[in-house]
Design an enzyme around this catalytic site. Structure first.
Site, PDB file in Angstrom:
ATOM      1  N   SER A  92     -26.537  -7.234  16.031  1.00 17.98           N
ATOM      2  CA  SER A  92     -27.342  -7.330  14.834  1.00 17.98           C
ATOM      3  C   SER A  92     -26.577  -7.849  13.620  1.00 17.98           C
ATOM      4  O   SER A  92     -27.192  -8.298  12.653  1.00 17.98           O
ATOM      5  CB  SER A  92     -27.935  -5.959  14.519  1.00 17.98           C
ATOM      6  N   SER A 142     -23.173  -4.676  18.206  1.00 12.45           N
ATOM      7  CA  SER A 142     -23.634  -5.444  17.046  1.00 12.45           C
ATOM      8  C   SER A 142     -22.534  -6.102  16.219  1.00 12.45           C
ATOM      9  O   SER A 142     -22.831  -6.912  15.345  1.00 12.45           O
ATOM     10  CB  SER A 142     -24.476  -4.558  16.133  1.00 12.45           C
ATOM     11  N   LYS A 187     -22.765  -6.283   5.354  1.00 14.94           N
ATOM     12  CA  LYS A 187     -24.058  -6.246   6.060  1.00 14.94           C
ATOM     13  C   LYS A 187     -25.061  -5.445   5.232  1.00 14.94           C
ATOM     14  O   LYS A 187     -24.691  -4.472   4.570  1.00 14.94           O
ATOM     15  CB  LYS A 187     -23.841  -5.594   7.432  1.00 14.94           C
TER      16      LYS A 187
END
Lengths: 477, 476, 93
Positions: free
Chosen positions: A148, A172, A73
């Site tokens: 997210s 997330s 990420k």
């Protein structure tokens, strides 16, 4: 080759059945081919091939992730690579250091092949708040992948890598894993060092893994866990390798409030089927209560926004990142307070700014006790609810979200509707508990449904053992 | 001062704690020569970086607080004080707010011969900011100092005069230097002092509006700035002008204070507990061990000097003004066993040489303590006169040579000292009045007798020429 | 908890401003969210110790050792504007 598991790749590279370079090249090519479909990745790391070659040259011969391609990420700093948390304010920021947990992965032989899309600074539940544009759900391109860590979840679903790293503040990892039909683990708060992970909310942020199976996600997690003197909140605890063949019996908790939260029919049906199976297996099923569930959203958003408003103060255009100081008349700002304001106003996206405002307000004189402190008090009540619940059961199962993946643009006009999507993931985050999501099934539109597991603090290994048993139970269906 | 008003002064003293590395990062705390060369990832507030508290900073904070008689708190908490300023890289300062590491405490000192006590509110740990240098068109930021550990020592607003405030600040500096926790350099900023000044009509229950005086870099200016501010505020009261709660700076050239912030509203710092650090818990044994390791403080030492050595207040204040000076006194006195003699010599000759010389600290004194003791012993045994000893000491200071060596080199000894020989001769003349009469009446052979007696008394070391010359004079 | 909170003052504290007339949007969503959060009014928290971080654990402290983890040149290379190895900013008024 893209179907190989983490272990298969590791063993193949170790036994030289194939080279790390071959693996790396295959996945890089697959990333290039697949990414345009969803925009799951923000950067493909072509340099990673060099790293793979070093493994082939024998520079590294051992490691639980030897030659395994991993997608990270975009909020984990990696030395020499641009790291932006998908924010314009960090555009062109090439990190001079590598996050502790990413370093651990590399020490185990992982090859970082790409960096994944995300909601800016991890603030969002749909991956629609990214400076790099939204990411689409790989199963249905009209829907969001969740957020997210939407990019990481989508990338795993698209087999761009067998393992992806995400971060979970209020869901997330679990929510996008659920929306994309993959497994995601958020360990106990403090299990993995946060050093090098770009902060959203300090008391909630945790790194975690996403993969197609419990075991693969667990291998990645185990590599990242470890004591780091650079993070004062990092807890030293022993994570024993889970027994994936365990035949233990469990007392399984069902949270009443989660089932009463207006679940989509398919979700509740499939959960009930699973509960039936569990009972058939001879495990005990007990109903537990988390009475303060309904307050979890305000508590979470107040705590997270307060911390975020402070954590994001460092982005000021002085030492790194964006500096945007041209006024509308073309002149440059030549005064400090306007200098800050322009850079920050232009560098942050709308949702990030909304949360900074919210957090600034909640910490401001006259409102602090009423909002921030109050939220922290209710947070303790929620944590106590879980402590009570775990007196009656070993692990808790339930839904990850009330509904499967929603449509792009469906909720982004209404922040509250968006926030409510986190109802079932934030309570365990607030309590700092280990929790995860694994594929439960699909709804009538063939969208993945996730199963959430929540366990007592620091029982991450036991949670994974339990999850592996549930995974098997679901496979036997 | 106008007798109708009461003055309340509270001081906030920021002391840089002596550690190798910064409070929350591993950057060096060395007083930086180059720009931004003591800056780590954490100091620069890079994304993803986190603070970790320096163990030694906590030790030094505890020692400092104990030296100031504070209560160390078992649990304390760090908070974020939030404001935007380019020398504050994270946009917040990590500081202790509602749960400081130390509470209470007091500082005792003597003011015009009277012992006074200033009670303390609290002492808390925090990190220092970097340094901004302003040029007309732009400002430049150096982060070398950013993150240096500080202890902020907050007094109660119970200081009642400018001179008391300055004496209090001097004493705090002295205490910190004694405990070796801060080098106390106001000019370099390792000690900084903010003064909150308010006046109120006598008998008023509540304090007057306080005005903060910031960035004053000498004790003398602290006194002058407060003195000015008191008069200004009284003037305001007398003329009915409103006193604004504000920060003022002191202009030492004009001897005036002037307003720094235009805004009347106080800043909203949005303090909240630092979630990256969690609470700090100190166990009793740690506090105990650190307390034990503390050396005697200046006021205690001064009082002991009076009791143990029979010195007066002024003498003991002078000798304990610097820890090293007090150590020299005690060391030398152990060998010489004459506190008055040692004190007198230190207060006059040694202090003169120190003040005239170019050293700043007593520990750099070029005269060995043992040599100084030897010199004083030679005075005691009458080997050297006071006058000669002064000469010898001066050379000791300049050359670092041993006193015996200098005496030998110069052929200096009591016996070459005319006054000393004269004294001996006077004694001998006094004891032999008959022989003097005989000599004076013409028996000149007796001159040899007198020379012999002087030589005997001086163990044969007197210079014959000197003896002859004085004897001839005396026997005229 | 339902007084009108001026988003402009809050923005000022946060060093943010509004461009392209988006202030009303922020004000609207801000007010809605706060109203939604007011459900917390119903919870009795008397005597409850606020939970700042999840585990009541005291952290390990760092040994007092100097360790430079980045060269000045690398650090300065990240900055938008530098003069003499110092960060350059507009004048502080």
């Amino acid at each position: 080759m893209i179907d190989l598991s983490v272990e298969q790749i590791k063993e193949g590279v170790e036994k030289k059945e194939f080279s790390a370079e071959e693996v790396c090249k295959t996945f890089l090519d697959h990333c290039q081919k697949e990414n345009p479909k969803t925009n799951a990745l923000v950067r493909i790391n072509e340099q990673s091939i060099q790293r793979a070659r070093r493994i082939d040259e024998g520079k590294l011969t051992k490691g639980s992730l030897l030659g395994v391609p991993v997608i990270v990420k975009d909020n984990f700093c990696i030395k020499g690579l641009e790291t932006t948390a998908c924010s314009k304010i960090l555009r062109n920021f090439v990190s001079p250091y590598t996050a502790f947990c990413i370093d651990r992965l590399e020490q185990e032989g992982a090859i970082i092949v790409a960096q994944s899309n995300m909601d800016e600074f991890a603030m969002g539940s749909s991956n629609e708040n990214s400076a790099y544009g939204l990411c689409k759900n790989p199963i249905d391109h009209t829907r969001v992948p969740g957020g997210s860590s939407g990019g990481s979840a989508a990338a795993v679903a698209q087999k761009m890598a067998p393992l992806a790293i995400g971060s979970d503040t209020g869901g997330s990892i679990r929510q996008p894993a659920s929306f994309c039909g993959v497994t995601g683990i958020k360990p106990t708060y403090g299990a993995i060092s946060r050093f090098g992970m770009i902060a959203f909310a300090s008391s909630l942020d945790q790194a975690g893994t996403m993969a197609r199976t419990v075991k693969e996600a667990s291998i990645g997690l185990q590599a990242m866990i470890g004591k780091d003197p650079q993070d004062a909140t990092n807890v030293s605890f022993s994570f024993e390798t889970p027994d994936f063949q365990s035949n233990k019996k469990y007392r399984v908790g069902i949270i009443k409030e989660y089932f009463d939260s207006g679940l989509q029919k398919e979700t509740s049906d499939q959960l009930n089927q699973l509960i039936k199976k569990i009972e058939e297996k001879g495990w005990e099923v007990v109903e537990v209560k988390i009475p303060h569930t309904e307050y979890a959203i305000p508590v979470y958003y107040l705590v997270a926004a307060s911390e975020a408003s402070s954590n994001l103060s460092r982005y000021d255009g002085v030492r790194y990142g964006l500096r945007d100081i041209q006024r509308e008349d073309g002149q440059n700002v030549n005064e400090l307070s306007e200098f800050y304001k322009l850079t920050r106003t232009r560098g942050f996206g709308e949702e990030v700014k909304r949360r900074i405002l919210l957090g600034t307000f909640s910490l401001s004189a006259g409102y602090y006790d009423q909002y921030y402190i109050k939220a922290c008090q209710v947070r303790r009540l929620i944590a106590q609810d879980f402590q009570e619940a775990f007196k009656k059961c070993d692990h808790i199962i339930g839904p990850v979200t009330t509904h499967t993946a929603f449509k792009i643009n469906e909720k982004c006009k209404d922040p509250i509707e968006m926030y409510k999507n986190d109802l079932l993931t934030v309570p365990s985050s607030l309590a700092g508990l280990p929790c995860m999501s694994l594929p439960l099934g699909h709804d009538d539109s063939n969208l993945p449904i996730g199963l959430q597991i929540i366990s007592p603090a620091f029982e991450d290994s036991k949670m994974i053992e339990f999850a592996a048993s549930v995974e098997k139970l679901l496979e036997d269906q | 001062m106008n007798g109708n008003y009461e003055v309340n002064i509270g001081l906030e003293i920021h002391a840089q704690l002596t550690t190798q590395s910064k409070c929350f990062s591993s950057a060096s705390t060395e007083f930086g020569k180059g720009h931004n060369n003591h800056v780590t990832l954490v100091c620069a507030g890079l994304p993803g970086t986190l603070p970790v508290l320096n163990d030694e900073a906590v030790n030094v904070a505890i020692k400092t607080a104990k030296a100031l008689n504070c209560e160390i708190q078992e649990d304390s908490l760090f908070s974020r004080k939030q404001y935007f300023y380019p020398d504050m890289p994270k946009g917040y300062q990590i500081t202790q707010y509602d749960r400081p590491i130390a509470k209470g405490g007091f500082v005792d000192f003597y003011l015009e011969g009277e012992k006074v006590r200033v009670p303390l509110e609290r002492a808390h740990m925090e990190e220092d900011a970097g340094k901004s240098t302003h040029f007309g068109e732009y400002s430049l930021i150096n982060l070398n100092r950013a993150g240096t550990p500080l202890l902020e020592i907050v007094s109660k607003p119970e200081i009642t005069s400018a001179s008391m405030a300055a004496a209090y600040a001097r004493t705090v500096r002295q205490i910190l230097r004694y405990a070796e926790v801060c080098d106390g350099n106001l000019e370099e900023g390792s000690l900084r002092c903010d003064c909150n000044v308010s006046v109120r009509p006598k008998g008023d229950e509540t304090l007057g509006t306080k005005v903060e005086l910031k960035n004053i870099n000498s004790f003398r200016f602290i006194e002058k700035a407060i003195e000015y501010e008191i008069q200004r505020q009284i003037q305001c009261k007398e003329t009915g002008e409103k006193i604004v709660q504000e920060t003022r700076l002191y202009d030492s050239v004009k001897n005036k204070t002037f307003s720094m912030r235009k805004k009347e509203e106080a800043n909203d710092y949005r303090y909240f507990p630092e979630p990256d650090l969690m609470a700090l818990r100190l166990d009793e044994s740690r506090i105990e061990n650190l307390t034990k390791s503390l050396p005697e403080g200046p006021t205690e030492k001064m009082e002991r000097f009076q009791k143990e050595f029979g010195l007066n207040l002024d003498e003991s204040i002078l000798l304990t003004s610097e820890k090293e000076m007090a150590e020299i006194f005690e060391d030398v006195n152990t060998k010489v066993s004459d506190p008055k003699l040692v004190s007198n010599w230190m207060a006059s000759e040694l202090l003169r040489l120190f003040n005239e010389g170019d050293i700043e600290n007593w520990k750099d004194m070029p005269v060995e303590r043992g040599d100084f003791a030897d010199l004083l012993s030679m005075i005691q045994s009458k080997e050297l006169s006071g006058k000669m000893a002064k000469e010898v000491l001066e050379e000791m200071w300049n050359s670092g040579k041993k006193p015996k060596e200098i005496v030998a080199d110069r052929g200096l000894s009591l016996i070459s000292d005319e006054s000393e020989i004269e004294a001996q001769i006077d004694t001998i003349i006094g004891q032999n009045k008959e022989k003097v009469e005989e000599y004076k009446s013409g028996k000149e052979k007796l001159f040899g007798f007198f020379v012999g007696q002087v030589m005997k008394a001086t163990k044969g070391q007197a210079s014959p020429q000197v003896v002859n010359k004085i004897l001839k004079d005396k026997l005229k | 908890m339902d007084e009108k909170n001026n988003i402009e003052e809050i923005a000022d504290l946060a060093c943010l401003t509004f461009e392209n007339g988006d202030q009303d949007n922020y004000q609207k969503s801000f007010d809605q969210i706060l109203k939604f959060f007011n459900s917390l009014d119903r919870v009795d928290v008397k005597g409850v110790e606020p939970m700042i971080t999840p585990h009541g654990i005291y952290p390990e402290l760092r040994p007092d050792e100097v360790n430079n983890d980045i060269d000045r040149e690398d650090l300065m290379a990240l900055a938008p504007e530098v003069k003499d190895s110092l960060y350059k900013v507009p004048p502080v008024v």
